[in-house]
Scaffold this motif. Structure first.
Motif, PDB file in Angstrom:
ATOM      1  N   THR A 176       2.263  -2.712   8.197  1.00  0.00           N
ATOM      2  CA  THR A 176       3.418  -3.623   8.137  1.00  0.00           C
ATOM      3  C   THR A 176       4.272  -3.023   6.531  1.00  0.00           C
ATOM      4  O   THR A 176       5.548  -2.933   6.477  1.00  0.00           O
ATOM      5  CB  THR A 176       4.008  -4.624   8.720  1.00  0.00           C
ATOM      6  N   ARG A 177       3.655  -3.992   5.927  1.00  0.00           N
ATOM      7  CA  ARG A 177       4.650  -4.072   4.536  1.00  0.00           C
ATOM      8  C   ARG A 177       4.247  -2.672   3.997  1.00  0.00           C
ATOM      9  O   ARG A 177       5.160  -2.229   2.846  1.00  0.00           O
ATOM     10  CB  ARG A 177       3.389  -4.902   3.222  1.00  0.00           C
ATOM     11  N   SER A 178       3.053  -1.671   4.064  1.00  0.00           N
ATOM     12  CA  SER A 178       3.649  -0.573   3.417  1.00  0.00           C
ATOM     13  C   SER A 178       4.720   0.390   4.075  1.00  0.00           C
ATOM     14  O   SER A 178       4.995   0.543   3.393  1.00  0.00           O
ATOM     15  CB  SER A 178       1.914   0.188   3.798  1.00  0.00           C
ATOM     16  N   LEU A 179       4.830   0.138   5.324  1.00  0.00           N
ATOM     17  CA  LEU A 179       5.337   1.056   6.029  1.00  0.00           C
ATOM     18  C   LEU A 179       6.914   0.922   5.707  1.00  0.00           C
ATOM     19  O   LEU A 179       7.773   1.408   5.848  1.00  0.00           O
ATOM     20  CB  LEU A 179       5.252   0.794   7.942  1.00  0.00           C
ATOM     21  N   ASP A 180       7.194  -0.457   4.944  1.00  0.00           N
ATOM     22  CA  ASP A 180       8.462  -1.295   5.170  1.00  0.00           C
ATOM     23  C   ASP A 180       8.789  -0.947   3.734  1.00  0.00           C
ATOM     24  O   ASP A 180      10.379  -0.200   3.503  1.00  0.00           O
ATOM     25  CB  ASP A 180       8.945  -3.066   5.627  1.00  0.00           C
ATOM     26  N   ARG A 181       7.834  -0.909   3.032  1.00  0.00           N
ATOM     27  CA  ARG A 181       8.321  -0.351   1.688  1.00  0.00           C
ATOM     28  C   ARG A 181       8.415   1.075   1.463  1.00  0.00           C
ATOM     29  O   ARG A 181       9.385   1.629   0.774  1.00  0.00           O
ATOM     30  CB  ARG A 181       6.860  -0.892   0.653  1.00  0.00           C
ATOM     31  N   LEU A 182       8.124   2.004   2.368  1.00  0.00           N
ATOM     32  CA  LEU A 182       7.793   3.359   2.118  1.00  0.00           C
ATOM     33  C   LEU A 182       9.282   3.938   2.834  1.00  0.00           C
ATOM     34  O   LEU A 182       9.745   4.651   1.784  1.00  0.00           O
ATOM     35  CB  LEU A 182       6.578   4.528   2.913  1.00  0.00           C
ATOM     36  N   CYS A 183       8.975   3.012   3.774  1.00  0.00           N
ATOM     37  CA  CYS A 183      10.331   3.720   4.317  1.00  0.00           C
ATOM     38  C   CYS A 183      12.408   3.596   3.514  1.00  0.00           C
ATOM     39  O   CYS A 183      12.708   3.982   3.469  1.00  0.00           O
ATOM     40  CB  CYS A 183      10.130   3.347   5.984  1.00  0.00           C
ATOM     41  N   SER A 184      11.840   2.237   3.130  1.00  0.00           N
ATOM     42  CA  SER A 184      13.096   1.843   2.200  1.00  0.00           C
ATOM     43  C   SER A 184      13.453   2.408   1.113  1.00  0.00           C
ATOM     44  O   SER A 184      14.334   2.851   1.228  1.00  0.00           O
ATOM     45  CB  SER A 184      12.988   0.190   2.349  1.00  0.00           C
TER      46      SER A 184
END
Length: 730
Positions: A176-184
């Motif tokens: 979840t953390r990784s996807l949040d950082r990537l997409c944002s």
């Protein structure tokens, strides 16, 4: 059937360059993988009219330069997922492609790769399959993340239920953390540099499948990330043919499993406004089945998906190159491997183009009660290891392609996932529409349960992560809902450190807290009133409802008693041996095996069988148990004023024009494949021809006077505009 590609109703993913043999003519294509050839592949597909997205793996990939320290001077092999023996968990069979622990360093590396795709001008990016295997959690990187997240020394996940549960929660958080950082970060980059609103989607297996295969993924946690615009439901034969147990019999039940899988994925985005594409695969990852097997199971999964009408967008195929160029065993040729049978290819194209027309206003499930929900939470993924095992026992990794990977009886028991299927299949097999309901969303959305009057619940295979779930459920029951709880409080994961056993008041399990809130602390098996609603309690393990006929009957009986007590005329026990739904002019039906009857289901016509490569008109169709149908109701779909209109075609139909002498339209599709189209036609044709490259050739046609439709047979030609001209007498 004529539509704008910008609607993105249908698409596919492909790692290869453009090729006319698999030019499916969907609305969009997901160019797969980031490499030196990526910009050229994007250019090729865009030049052929597609809206271009990019898809890449977020958990694994050709990342050897990062692993070997070529990116930043530090080796990152410590970030590979490893099991308790220190063995790396590998994607496929290549030893240098491990599944990764999504550290911040790894996430930054992915961002540098994805930035290349943004620069290449794609409209959207799909970060697929954020997967952390349950038998992982032993690498140095994961141990560091444990200390940072929990503020305590790492504990081997296999040692206790609490350690395993906490390890899996951390795995879901890390992705979840990784996807949040990537997409944002990438959305900000695209908007800042190009003034462009970039979209991000996550293609993911269903919560049911990930739980069954013992994989941890963020699933519903992604709803809380504003940078994620939606999902692709990665459901296909490979996930849905995973055997389960019903009335003591373990076997493949592809239709039923797919129905439940698509159901939980539809539920994942209900009320959020986010996009969901349902995926179908005409074959699957295991290359050893026959073309007949692939076709039968493809039909089962497509039918199951169409019975969930809130979704009308589809990924029509992953890897069409392997479908239309690959070779697989033939039943008719001694098992020798052959290319796709022409009839199957035509059927696929008929279905793929029809899927672009599934957004219909009129939807109705025929001859049935209202949906009954089965609550399912992300925490089901968190308790998928038998803990306290001796040092020689390692539970295996299973990805659906190798049945021999099941190493032990304990592995098989976990793969069966009988506590969930024990609640679902006894109702589903009697024609009761059941849908998995995302328990986690009860906390996210104030009125999430308002569309349901009856819910089934068990904490023997999942746990409520917050007490607010109970307060919402109690309010829902007292306002008139009916809750059926099944469980015997024997699950070892009841002992994990959680809100129900910490603090001043301690409960042995979460069910005790729920029942106390309902005023039923001393209740045993039975049916009880609670406010305006009903609470039923079946004090036995839910997997016992899968283990025998008696167990399944016990579940059905308490549901029947609950419905009787509820007294809602829309919720009556109406058993049947089929499902049938209307979506505008389309009829979808499946006749169940292992049900209350072996009689066929008769659907009156005239209808057109969309699974039939000849698009035949039938005065009725009789479906036997185990058969499915996708039909077009000729009279229901007939346009007014004798208009010309396309019913179905194995081509993309564009530029349909009509004049006093006939009509014409443009067709596009994969090169070399036979194509077919059936259209409403006000007058009997006298001629049909194909025009391409300045030349014409006759087109075979059949006129059906009773339905006033014409069937056209022609061929696809790539690299040029191809038009079909039909004339009738002046």
């Amino acid at each position: 059937m004529v539509r704008n590609r910008s609607e993105e109703r249908t698409g596919f993913q492909e790692s290869g360059p453009y090729h006319p043999s698999y030019d499916l003519q969907t609305d969009f294509v997901m160019v797969y993988g980031i490499n030196d050839r990526m910009p050229e592949r994007i250019r090729q597909w865009r030049e052929h009219g597609y809206v271009v997205h990019l898809m890449t793996g977020v958990a694994w990939g050709q990342y050897q330069n990062y692993l070997n320290g070529e990116v930043d001077g530090r080796s990152h092999w410590d970030e590979a997922q490893t099991d308790r023996n220190g063995e790396r968990i590998i994607h496929g069979t290549t030893p240098d492609i491990p599944y990764m622990v999504p550290t911040i360093s790894y996430t930054n590396f992915l961002a540098s790769r994805i930035r290349l795709a943004v620069d290449a001008g794609v409209e959207a990016i799909h970060l697929e399959e954020p997967e952390f295997w349950v038998n992982g959690g032993y690498s140095e990187a994961f141990q560091r993340e444990w200390r940072l997240y929990y503020g305590e020394p790492w504990i081997p996940p296999h040692s206790t239920p609490d350690a395993q549960y906490r390890a899996s929660k951390l795995k879901a958080y890390l992705y979840t953390r990784s996807l949040d950082r990537l997409c944002s970060e990438m959305k900000d980059y695209a908007l800042t540099k190009y003034g462009k609103d970039l979209r991000f989607y996550v293609p993911t297996h269903s919560l049911i499948n990930y739980t069954q295969w013992r994989i941890v993924s963020p699933e519903s946690q992604l709803i809380e990330l504003p940078s994620v615009d939606g999902y692709i439901a990665q459901i296909w034969t490979g996930t849905s043919r995973t055997p389960n147990v019903y009335q003591g019999v373990r076997q493949e039940r592809t239709f039923e499993t797919a129905y439940l899988e698509y159901g939980i994925m539809q539920e994942l985005v209900r009320g959020t406004g986010r996009r969901m594409w349902f995926l179908h695969d005409p074959i699957e990852d295991n290359p050893n089945y026959s073309w007949t097997d692939y076709r039968e199971n493809y039909i089962r999964t497509v039918t199951a998906s169409l019975l969930h009408p809130a979704v009308s967008h589809y990924e029509v195929s992953p890897w069409p190159r392997r479908v239309f160029q690959g070779k697989y065993p033939s039943d008719d040729d001694g098992g020798n491997k052959v290319t796709i049978p022409p009839d199957y290819a035509t059927t696929l194209l008929n279905v793929m183009h029809t899927l672009g027309n599934m957004d219909q206003d009129e939807v109705s499930m025929e001859d049935t009660t209202e949906q009954i929900g089965i609550l399912l939470a992300d925490s089901a993924m968190f308790q998928r290891m038998t803990t306290g095992m001796d040092g020689n026992a390692v539970q295996s990794k299973y990805d659906g392609t190798d049945a021999e990977a099941i190493a032990s009886e304990e592995d098989q028991k976990l793969l069966d996932f009988s506590p969930f299927y024990g609640l679902a299949l006894p109702l589903l097999k009697h024609g009761i529409p059941v849908r998995p309901v995302q328990l986690d969303n009860v906390r996210r959305f104030a009125h999430y349960l308002k569309d349901y009057r009856v819910l089934l619940l068990s904490y023997e295979y999942m746990k409520p992560e917050y007490p607010e779930f109970h307060y919402a459920l109690v309010g829902w029951v007292r306002d008139g809902g009916a809750l059926v709880y099944v469980g015997d409080d024997t699950d070892p994961y009841h002992t994990v450190r959680a809100w129900w056993n910490e603090g001043d008041v301690k409960y042995s399990n979460a069910r005790e807290h729920l029942f106390e809130q309902l005023g039923l602390a001393e209740a045993g098996t039975g049916v009880y009133r609670a406010g305006k609603g009903v609470v039923s309690y079946l004090a036995q393990s839910p997997d016992s409802c899968a283990a025998s006929v008696e167990g399944a009957d016990a579940l059905r009986q308490i549901v029947i008693e609950t419905l009787d007590q509820l007294g809602d005329p829309d919720y009556r026990w109406l058993p049947k041996h089929y499902f049938q739904m209307r979506r505008g002019p389309y009829l979808v039906a499946s006749v169940l095996t292992e049900s209350i009857s072996d009689a066929p289901l008769t659907v009156p016509g005239p209808v057109i069988d969309l699974f039939d490569p000849s698009l035949s008109i039938l005065q009725e169709i009789r479906l036997q148990p185990g058969e499915q149908a996708f039909l077009y109701d000729v009279e229901k779909g007939r346009p007014s004023a004798d208009e010309v209109a396309c019913i179905a075609a194995s081509s993309r139909i564009e530029s349909l024009t009509v004049n006093g002498e006939g009509f014409a339209f443009t067709v596009r599709g994969p090169e070399g494949l036979n194509a077919i189209a059936r259209l409403y036609c006000p007058h009997e044709p006298i001629m049909a021809e194909l025009a391409a490259n300045g030349q014409t050739e006759p087109v075979a046609y059949e006129w059906n006077e009773a339905t006033r439709t014409v069937l056209l047979n022609y061929r696809h030609i790539s690299g040029t505009d191809v038009s079909i001209h039909v004339k009738w007498a002046a």
